[in-house]
Design a protein around this motif. Structure first.
Motif, PDB file in Angstrom:
ATOM      1  N   PRO A 211       0.584  -1.307   0.331  1.00  0.00           N
ATOM      2  CA  PRO A 211       0.299  -0.182  -0.129  1.00  0.00           C
ATOM      3  C   PRO A 211       0.745   1.185  -0.167  1.00  0.00           C
ATOM      4  CG  PRO A 211      -0.439  -1.238   1.238  1.00  0.00           C
ATOM      5  CD  PRO A 211       0.800  -2.311   0.762  1.00  0.00           C
ATOM      6  N   TRP A 212       2.104   1.163   0.951  1.00  0.00           N
ATOM      7  CA  TRP A 212       2.754   2.572   1.018  1.00  0.00           C
ATOM      8  C   TRP A 212       3.672   2.179  -0.606  1.00  0.00           C
ATOM      9  CZ3 TRP A 212       0.922   5.275   4.754  1.00  0.00           C
ATOM     10  CH2 TRP A 212       1.305   4.365   6.128  1.00  0.00           C
ATOM     11  N   ILE A 213       4.183   1.624  -1.212  1.00  0.00           N
ATOM     12  CA  ILE A 213       4.894   1.713  -2.627  1.00  0.00           C
ATOM     13  C   ILE A 213       4.184   1.847  -3.283  1.00  0.00           C
ATOM     14  CG2 ILE A 213       5.989   0.347  -3.946  1.00  0.00           C
ATOM     15  CD1 ILE A 213       6.793  -1.377  -1.732  1.00  0.00           C
ATOM     16  N   ALA A 214       2.244   1.692  -3.695  1.00  0.00           N
ATOM     17  CA  ALA A 214       1.682   2.163  -4.022  1.00  0.00           C
ATOM     18  C   ALA A 214       1.211   3.999  -4.151  1.00  0.00           C
ATOM     19  CB  ALA A 214       0.655   1.270  -4.347  1.00  0.00           C
ATOM     20  N   ALA A 215       1.168   3.844  -2.965  1.00  0.00           N
ATOM     21  CA  ALA A 215       0.900   5.556  -3.066  1.00  0.00           C
ATOM     22  C   ALA A 215       2.408   6.131  -3.265  1.00  0.00           C
ATOM     23  CB  ALA A 215       0.947   5.906  -1.304  1.00  0.00           C
ATOM     24  N   SER A 216       3.241   6.073  -3.167  1.00  0.00           N
ATOM     25  CA  SER A 216       4.528   6.285  -3.494  1.00  0.00           C
ATOM     26  C   SER A 216       4.035   6.479  -4.883  1.00  0.00           C
ATOM     27  CB  SER A 216       5.726   6.376  -3.300  1.00  0.00           C
ATOM     28  OG  SER A 216       6.680   6.645  -3.649  1.00  0.00           O
ATOM     29  N   ALA A 217       3.447   5.184  -5.624  1.00  0.00           N
ATOM     30  CA  ALA A 217       3.197   5.251  -7.165  1.00  0.00           C
ATOM     31  C   ALA A 217       2.651   6.393  -7.676  1.00  0.00           C
ATOM     32  CB  ALA A 217       3.566   3.923  -8.242  1.00  0.00           C
ATOM     33  N   GLY A 218       1.832   6.556  -6.758  1.00  0.00           N
ATOM     34  CA  GLY A 218       0.667   7.532  -7.612  1.00  0.00           C
ATOM     35  C   GLY A 218      -0.944   6.432  -7.072  1.00  0.00           C
ATOM     36  N   ASP A 219      -0.416   4.972  -7.300  1.00  0.00           N
ATOM     37  CA  ASP A 219      -2.169   4.062  -7.627  1.00  0.00           C
ATOM     38  C   ASP A 219      -2.912   3.612  -6.411  1.00  0.00           C
ATOM     39  OD1 ASP A 219      -3.581   1.830  -8.109  1.00  0.00           O
ATOM     40  OD2 ASP A 219      -1.188   0.975  -9.099  1.00  0.00           O
ATOM     41  N   TRP A 220      -3.952   4.580  -6.527  1.00  0.00           N
ATOM     42  CA  TRP A 220      -3.675   4.304  -4.917  1.00  0.00           C
ATOM     43  C   TRP A 220      -5.193   4.076  -4.923  1.00  0.00           C
ATOM     44  CZ3 TRP A 220      -2.724   7.426  -0.800  1.00  0.00           C
ATOM     45  CH2 TRP A 220      -2.265   8.280  -0.865  1.00  0.00           C
ATOM     46  N   ASP A 221      -5.836   3.107  -5.857  1.00  0.00           N
ATOM     47  CA  ASP A 221      -6.830   2.553  -6.319  1.00  0.00           C
ATOM     48  C   ASP A 221      -5.738   0.738  -5.471  1.00  0.00           C
ATOM     49  OD1 ASP A 221      -8.683   3.837  -7.489  1.00  0.00           O
ATOM     50  OD2 ASP A 221      -8.647   2.442  -9.173  1.00  0.00           O
ATOM     51  N   LEU A 222      -4.465   1.002  -5.624  1.00  0.00           N
ATOM     52  CA  LEU A 222      -4.054  -0.643  -5.052  1.00  0.00           C
ATOM     53  C   LEU A 222      -3.558  -0.321  -4.016  1.00  0.00           C
ATOM     54  CD1 LEU A 222      -3.033  -3.155  -5.166  1.00  0.00           C
ATOM     55  CD2 LEU A 222      -0.757  -2.168  -6.137  1.00  0.00           C
ATOM     56  N   ALA A 223      -3.624   0.934  -3.837  1.00  0.00           N
ATOM     57  CA  ALA A 223      -3.695   1.348  -1.365  1.00  0.00           C
ATOM     58  C   ALA A 223      -4.224   1.707  -1.389  1.00  0.00           C
ATOM     59  CB  ALA A 223      -2.229   3.138  -2.446  1.00  0.00           C
ATOM     60  N   LEU A 224      -5.573   1.534  -1.609  1.00  0.00           N
ATOM     61  CA  LEU A 224      -7.230   2.055  -0.686  1.00  0.00           C
ATOM     62  C   LEU A 224      -7.326   0.574  -0.966  1.00  0.00           C
ATOM     63  CD1 LEU A 224      -7.793   5.331  -0.845  1.00  0.00           C
ATOM     64  CD2 LEU A 224      -6.637   4.192   1.202  1.00  0.00           C
ATOM     65  N   LEU A 225      -6.715  -0.161  -2.143  1.00  0.00           N
ATOM     66  CA  LEU A 225      -7.632  -2.063  -1.624  1.00  0.00           C
ATOM     67  C   LEU A 225      -7.951  -2.314  -0.691  1.00  0.00           C
ATOM     68  CD1 LEU A 225      -8.461  -4.094  -2.953  1.00  0.00           C
ATOM     69  CD2 LEU A 225      -6.353  -5.031  -3.688  1.00  0.00           C
ATOM     70  N   SER A 226      -9.025  -2.368   0.359  1.00  0.00           N
ATOM     71  CA  SER A 226      -9.474  -3.031   1.305  1.00  0.00           C
ATOM     72  C   SER A 226      -9.327  -4.493   1.346  1.00  0.00           C
ATOM     73  CB  SER A 226     -10.975  -2.772   1.695  1.00  0.00           C
ATOM     74  OG  SER A 226     -11.125  -2.776   3.054  1.00  0.00           O
ATOM     75  N   PRO A 227      -9.236  -5.101   2.828  1.00  0.00           N
ATOM     76  CA  PRO A 227      -9.296  -6.734   2.185  1.00  0.00           C
ATOM     77  C   PRO A 227     -10.772  -7.566   2.944  1.00  0.00           C
ATOM     78  CG  PRO A 227      -7.619  -5.994   4.585  1.00  0.00           C
ATOM     79  CD  PRO A 227      -9.014  -4.355   4.246  1.00  0.00           C
ATOM     80  N   SER A 228     -10.904  -8.130   2.518  1.00  0.00           N
ATOM     81  CA  SER A 228     -12.394  -9.238   2.830  1.00  0.00           C
ATOM     82  C   SER A 228     -13.413  -8.383   4.077  1.00  0.00           C
ATOM     83  CB  SER A 228     -12.345 -10.303   2.418  1.00  0.00           C
ATOM     84  OG  SER A 228     -11.206 -10.890   2.014  1.00  0.00           O
ATOM     85  N   PRO A 229     -14.187  -7.403   3.109  1.00  0.00           N
ATOM     86  CA  PRO A 229     -15.567  -7.236   4.549  1.00  0.00           C
ATOM     87  C   PRO A 229     -15.627  -8.811   5.820  1.00  0.00           C
ATOM     88  CG  PRO A 229     -16.131  -7.195   2.222  1.00  0.00           C
ATOM     89  CD  PRO A 229     -15.138  -8.291   1.864  1.00  0.00           C
TER      90      PRO A 229
END
Length: 636
Positions: A211-229
């Protein structure tokens, strides 16, 4: 009995237990063990220190609108049956010669040759550059680079392709992703992970850093991906907590509030998560709500120092900590993965993840964690290399590192080197009771009892109501100095403080048995110690010696034989067994046992006594101690 093992036993619950820096004192690990799906429960560590938050939220990474390219397929070069000519580097050295030198040096300890394993890893990296088609070289170069801490070389050497074990191949992909992030290439790192998610046994570490690498890359869909409800396992809760932090980064504060509250109020929420929610409230200037959150947690853990400090800050209006940066988030994720790998017995994995964390953000507290995992993995020389890097300017961490180094030398039968390290620790932190205790214990081992007593009755350890461990060590020092009556008083006080402590029971019991003063009472104390710790060969030796001193020679033989099987290299236990053999008429075996004692590096006094027994046997009838004066309460 000898004092060395006793000292190590005491330090295991005194120095190691207490010498932890506040930033890395761990919360209790969760009870469940990780299953093997894509989400695996992990334990927690408290947050790393962060700088105070500025009034405005930190800048966000720009969104990445362009699609990320897939990773290039690796080139495959056939392995030649014969090299003609043999590959050589620019200095004319052959690949084979570099390989032999690299393998040799990579396995040597720091004490054999300074920087040997680092140089060995460098040689293997050169071999890989000369022979990139060799899969075995690639795997060995990768492993050596990981162990030496050269993570850039490890990323280059990472093995891949059919037939590569997942434990190496997936570790290589994780190393490459983290190192790509470190060098500012987060987009490529995330592209590789999205194209093919990192698989077990390193999937957990990847889930906690991506999530932190994705945020750094600007990939917020992956960064904010949620675990199973509805997931309630530890890893899912941690990932939800990370998601709350990243929602706050995006200034989606209402969603962040809901996410924080959900995990912070879940049953069994770790203090680090609760504190994270409180910090969010403080950053939003909702300090009364933050205090209420901390109060609710303190009702369950009233002595938790991190919670106490957080509440005091919120109530006083102090500046709230900032959100973690991407780098701090990656470090935390890697340290969490390390904690769970170690909990599952995979300390080599824990060491790799912690090395990665250290490479993301150098920190002496993280170095201590790395040394701990390396020690648990049996890589003592590598652990000492890491401890040697802890800077004196980090005073608290430096003192801990020196104590750990001293213990490592003590385990390797290097007492003088151990003493030097404990003295360095004491010079760095003379106010620390744990450091003073460690130094005093080493002084007692070296029979420098007067110096030890100066510490044990001094201002740091000599308070009005000292702990049982301090009274116990005083007793050992006094007994070593020949002040037996004073020693007995201290040992009895220690036992009154901790009446079921096997170390205390055994030491005082052995003192009485070996001196022949209160044999029956001493035997009873030793029996209690043995019942509490029946697997300890040194306590079993005390039990056998008590039986011997009570004239129960046949029983003593059986007891001491079992003690020798547990501690075959202990000179004193072998000596006792020789005495027992003599008393039951097995004199040839007694002579063999005494001769064995001479091969086990006994001290000068014991050597002289054993040589006399080899020449003359035991006196008859038995009068007084047969193994020399009492030297302590046993190897504990």
């Amino acid at each position: 009995m000898t004092f060395r093992s006793l000292r190590l036993s005491l330090l295991s619950f005194a120095a190691i237990g207490a010498l932890t820096t506040p930033a890395f004192a761990q919360d209790a690990a969760p009870a469940e063990r990780p299953p093997s799906p894509s989400i695996t429960p992990l334990g927690t560590i408290p947050p790393l220190p962060t700088e105070p938050e500025a009034d405005a939220p930190e800048d966000e990474a720009p969104d990445a609108s362009a699609p990320l390219p897939p990773p290039a397929a690796p080139a495959v070069t056939p392995i030649p049956a014969v090299w003609a000519p043999a590959p050589r580097d620019r200095e004319g050295r052959t690949a084979y010669g570099l390989y032999l030198a690299g393998r040799y040096l990579a396995g040597r300890s720091a004490e054999d040759q300074a920087g040997a394993n680092v140089q060995g890893a460098a040689y293997l990296s050169e071999v890989l550059a000369l022979t990139p088609e060799q899969p075995l070289i690639r795997e060995q170069a990768f492993t050596a680079a990981l162990l030496s801490g050269d993570l850039d070389d490890a990323a280059v050497a990472a093995p891949s392709g059919p037939g590569v074990p997942a434990v190496l191949g997936e570790a290589g992909r994780l190393v490459a992703a983290v190192q790509g992030f470190v060098h500012g290439n987060a987009r490529a790192a995330i592209a590789s992970i999205k194209a093919s998610p990192i698989r077990p046994p390193h999937a957990v570490a990847a889930l906690l850093v991506q999530p932190w690498i994705a945020a750094s890359a600007g990939d917020w869909d992956l960064a904010l991906l949620s675990p199973s409800p509805g997931a309630t396992d530890s890893l899912s809760q941690l990932m939800l907590f990370q998601r709350a932090q990243l929602l706050e980064r995006r200034r989606r504060n209402d969603e962040a509030d809901t996410a924080y509250k959900s995990v912070a109020t879940a049953p069994g929420a770790q203090p680090a998560i609760v504190i994270g929610y409180g910090e969010f409230l403080e950053r939003r200037r909702r300090r009364d709500e933050a205090v209420a959150v901390y109060d609710a947690a303190l009702a369950m853990q009233p002595t938790n120092p991190t919670l106490i400090a957080a509440r005091a800050r919120a109530e006083s209006g102090g500046r709230a900590p900032r959100l973690p940066t991407d780098r701090q988030g990656v470090v935390r994720g890697l340290l969490l993965a390390s904690a769970y790998a170690s909990q599952g017995g995979a300390n080599e994995f824990a060491a790799v993840y912690t090395r990665l964390a250290l490479n993301v953000e150098p920190d002496d507290g993280v170095r201590l964690q790395l040394a701990r995992y390396l020690t648990l993995a049996g890589l003592d020389a590598a652990a000492r290399n890491v401890l040697a890097e802890v800077a004196p300017s980090s005073r608290a961490e430096y003192a801990v590192a020196r104590v750990l180094m001293g213990q490592s030398f003590g385990k390797d039968e290097r007492p003088d080197d151990a003493l030097v390290e404990f003295q360095k620790a004491y010079a760095a932190a003379p106010e620390s009771p744990e450091v003073a205790f460690a130094l005093a214990a080493q002084l007692v081992e070296l029979k420098r009892n007067d110096e030890a007593l100066a510490l044990l009755i001094g201002p740091v350890l000599g308070g009005a109501n000292p702990a049982g461990e301090v009274r116990f060590l005083r007793g050992a020092a006094l007994e070593g100095a020949g002040r037996v009556a004073e020693a007995e008083a201290e040992l009895q006080a220690a036992l009154a403080d901790q009446p079921d402590q096997p170390a205390f029971l055994n030491y005082l019991g052995y003192l009485w048995v070996d001196n022949g003063t209160r044999v029956e009472e001493g035997a009873a104390l030793i029996a209690r110690a043995h019942a509490a710790d029946p697997e300890d060969g040194n306590i079993q030796d005390s039990l056998g010696w008590a039986q011997f001193r009570q004239g129960q020679f046949e029983t003593a033989v059986a007891t001491l034989e079992e003690a020798v099987s547990k501690e075959p290299a202990n000179a004193e236990i072998n000596d006792h067994l020789g005495d027992a053999y003599w008393r039951v008429g097995r004199r040839r075996e007694a002579g063999w046992q005494w001769n064995r004692v001479l091969t086990l590096d006994p001290d000068a006094e014991r050597r002289a006594e054993v040589e006399t027994k080899i020449a003359d046997g035991l006196p008859d009838p038995l009068s007084g101690p047969t193994s020399g004066p009492a030297t302590g309460g046993g190897d504990l």
